[in-house]
Design an enzyme around this catalytic site. Structure first.
Site, PDB file in Angstrom:
ATOM      1  CB  SER A  72     -34.372 -36.002  76.544  1.00  0.00           C
ATOM      2  OG  SER A  72     -34.057 -34.631  76.463  1.00  0.00           O
TER       3      SER A  72
ATOM      4  CD  GLU B 137     -40.562 -26.121  77.869  1.00  0.00           C
ATOM      5  OE1 GLU B 137     -41.762 -26.213  77.540  1.00  0.00           O
ATOM      6  OE2 GLU B 137     -39.687 -26.920  77.477  1.00  0.00           O
TER       7      GLU B 137
ATOM      8  N   GLY C 129     -36.459 -29.669  71.582  1.00  0.00           N
ATOM      9  CA  GLY C 129     -37.430 -29.914  70.518  1.00  0.00           C
ATOM     10  C   GLY C 129     -37.189 -31.260  69.875  1.00  0.00           C
TER      11      GLY C 129
ATOM     12  N   GLY D 226     -42.162 -34.972  75.961  1.00  0.00           N
ATOM     13  CA  GLY D 226     -42.586 -33.769  75.240  1.00  0.00           C
ATOM     14  C   GLY D 226     -42.451 -34.007  73.747  1.00  0.00           C
TER      15      GLY D 226
ATOM     16  CG  ASN E  81     -45.871 -30.719  77.620  1.00  0.00           C
ATOM     17  OD1 ASN E  81     -46.652 -30.009  76.982  1.00  0.00           O
ATOM     18  ND2 ASN E  81     -44.926 -30.210  78.408  1.00  0.00           N
ATOM     19  CD1 TRP E  82     -48.242 -33.934  71.962  1.00  0.00           C
ATOM     20  CD2 TRP E  82     -50.136 -33.206  71.027  1.00  0.00           C
ATOM     21  NE1 TRP E  82     -48.912 -35.024  71.461  1.00  0.00           N
ATOM     22  CE2 TRP E  82     -50.075 -34.609  70.881  1.00  0.00           C
ATOM     23  CE3 TRP E  82     -51.233 -32.527  70.512  1.00  0.00           C
ATOM     24  CZ2 TRP E  82     -51.083 -35.342  70.245  1.00  0.00           C
ATOM     25  CZ3 TRP E  82     -52.247 -33.245  69.886  1.00  0.00           C
ATOM     26  CH2 TRP E  82     -52.161 -34.636  69.748  1.00  0.00           C
ATOM     27  CE  LYS E  83     -42.060 -29.580  76.295  1.00  0.00           C
ATOM     28  NZ  LYS E  83     -40.640 -29.411  76.611  1.00  0.00           N
TER      29      LYS E  83
ATOM     30  CD  GLU F 277     -40.919 -32.729  82.746  1.00  0.00           C
ATOM     31  OE1 GLU F 277     -41.101 -33.484  81.792  1.00  0.00           O
ATOM     32  OE2 GLU F 277     -41.192 -31.521  82.725  1.00  0.00           O
TER      33      GLU F 277
ATOM     34  CG  HIS G   3     -43.240 -27.722  81.730  1.00  0.00           C
ATOM     35  ND1 HIS G   3     -42.156 -27.083  81.159  1.00  0.00           N
ATOM     36  CD2 HIS G   3     -43.208 -28.992  81.288  1.00  0.00           C
ATOM     37  CE1 HIS G   3     -41.512 -27.950  80.391  1.00  0.00           C
ATOM     38  NE2 HIS G   3     -42.137 -29.122  80.452  1.00  0.00           N
TER      39      HIS G   3
HETATM   40  P1  PGA Z   1     -39.005 -33.462  76.313  1.00  0.00           P
HETATM   41  O1  PGA Z   1     -40.062 -32.601  77.169  1.00  0.00           O
HETATM   42  O2  PGA Z   1     -39.469 -34.886  76.371  1.00  0.00           O
HETATM   43  O3  PGA Z   1     -39.094 -32.901  74.919  1.00  0.00           O
HETATM   44  O4  PGA Z   1     -37.679 -33.266  76.939  1.00  0.00           O
HETATM   45  C1  PGA Z   1     -40.523 -33.058  78.389  1.00  0.00           C
HETATM   46  C2  PGA Z   1     -41.236 -31.919  79.068  1.00  0.00           C
HETATM   47  O5  PGA Z   1     -40.777 -30.786  78.973  1.00  0.00           O
HETATM   48  O6  PGA Z   1     -42.275 -32.124  79.712  1.00  0.00           O
END
Ligand code: PGA
Length: 263
Positions: A221, A100, A178, A242, A12-14, A170, A98
Site C-alpha cells: 500500500s 499473490e 487495488g 503495486g 508491480n502493475w499486476k 511485504e 509474491h
Molecule cells: P500494493 O501492492 O502497493 O498495491 O499494496 C504491492 C505489491 O503487492 O507488490
C-alpha cells in the site's frame, strides 16, 4: 554502508491495466523519469504480453523492465509458464515469491528458492518477496516466519550472488486490494526491523560484506504520501508499489520521495 546501495523503486502493475493502458503508463513514466533515473534504479513490471513493447519504449531511457514471475524449472513441459532464460532477453529484473503467487498458485518457499537460483544463473536480478500473514503476526510468529523464509529461499545460493538480489519485505496483510483500496500499513519502525532481520539472516547464511550490498525494499500500500516514513528508516533501500505504480505521476512521485530520503 547504506550509501553503497543504489536506491530503487520497483512498480508491480499486476493485472491492473489493459494492454493499451500499459503502453500509455509506460509513456508517462518515460516522460517523467529522466531526472531521477540517473541517480536511482527505476523498474517497471508490466504483464508478460507487454514486456517487449514496454522494453522498446524504454530503450533509450534508463528505466528498467522486470517480469512479475518466472517458473522454477529451466525448460520443460509447463504449459503457460516462462523460464528465466526465456525472460533474460527482455528483462533485467523479475519478481519472485509474491504473496499473490503463493496464495493463488500455491507456490512454496522451496519453489521460490529455485526461481531465485535460475534467475541469477540467467543474469537477472530477482526481486524476492517475503512477509507474514495477519494470522502469523497476531500469533507473534513474524520473526520466526521471516527468518524461515529467508533461510529456505537462500539455501544453495552462492554467497557471491547476494548483491544481485533485491529483497522486498511485504507483510501480506498490508498489500492493497487495488487502486484506491489501501490496506493498513505496519509501523515503519517495525518494517525496518524486519528488513534488518532479512539482512542479518542473509549475512549469517552468506557473508556480511555480500549481504550489506543486497538491497531491501518495503512494499504494501505504498503511496507518495506514505513512502517517506519507510525509506527514511535505516537499511530501507526503496519501495515496491503495486496499485500506485500504475499512475505515472504517482509512481514518479514515490521515486522522488525515495531519492529525497536517501540522499
Ligand atoms: P500494493 O501492492 O502497493 O498495491 O499494496 C504491492 C505489491 O503487492 O507488490
Amino acid at each position: 554502508m547504506s550509501d553503497l546501495r543504489r536506491p530503487i523503486v520497483v512498480g508491480n502493475w499486476k493485472m491492473y491495466l489493459s494492454s493499451r493502458a500499459e503502453v500509455r503508463a509506460a509513456e508517462g513514466i518515460r516522460r517523467l523519469a529522466p531526472p531521477l533515473a540517473r541517480k536511482m534504479d527505476i523498474v517497471v513490471c508490466p504483464s508478460f504480453p507487454q514486456l517487449a513493447d514496454v522494453r522498446r519504449l524504454f530503450a533509450r531511457s534508463r528505466v528498467h523492465v522486470g517480469a512479475q514471475d518466472v517458473h522454477s524449472a529451466e525448460l520443460g513441459p509447463f504449459t503457460g509458464d516462462v523460464s528465466a532464460s526465456q525472460l533474460s532477453a527482455l528483462v533485467r529484473y523479475v519478481i519472485v515469491g509474491h504473496s499473490e503467487r503463493r496464495r493463488h498458485h500455491g507456490e512454496t518457499d522451496a519453489q521460490v528458492g529455485e526461481k531465485i537460483r535460475l534467475a541469477v544463473r540467467a543474469g537477472l536480478h530477482p526481486v524476492v518477496c517475503v512477509g507474514e500473514t495477519r494470522a502469523e503476526r497476531d500469533a507473534g510468529e513474524t520473526v520466526r516466519r521471516i527468518s524461515a523464509q529467508v533461510t529456505t529461499l537462500l539455501d544453495g545460493l552462492p554467497v557471491l550472488e547476494l548483491p544481485r538480489l533485491v529483497f522486498a519485505y511485504e507483510p501480506v496483510w498490508a498489500i492493497s486490494a487495488g487502486p484506491g483500496k489501501p490496506a493498513p500499513q505496519p509501523d515503519p519502525e517495525d518494517a525496518a526491523e524486519m528488513i534488518g532481520l532479512i539482512r542479518k539472516v542473509a549475512a549469517r547464511l552468506g557473508q556480511r560484506r555480500y549481504a550489506e550490498k543486497m538491497r531491501i525494499l518495503y512494499g504494501g500500500s505504498v503511496t507518495a504520501k506514505t513512502v517517506a516514513a519507510f525509506v527514511s528508516q535505516p537499511g530501507v533501500d526503496g519501495a515496491l508499489p503495486g496499485a500506485a505504480s500504475t499512475q505515472p505521476a504517482e509512481f514518479i512521485a514515490i521515486a522522488r520521495e525515495i531519492l529525497r530520503c536517501r540522499s
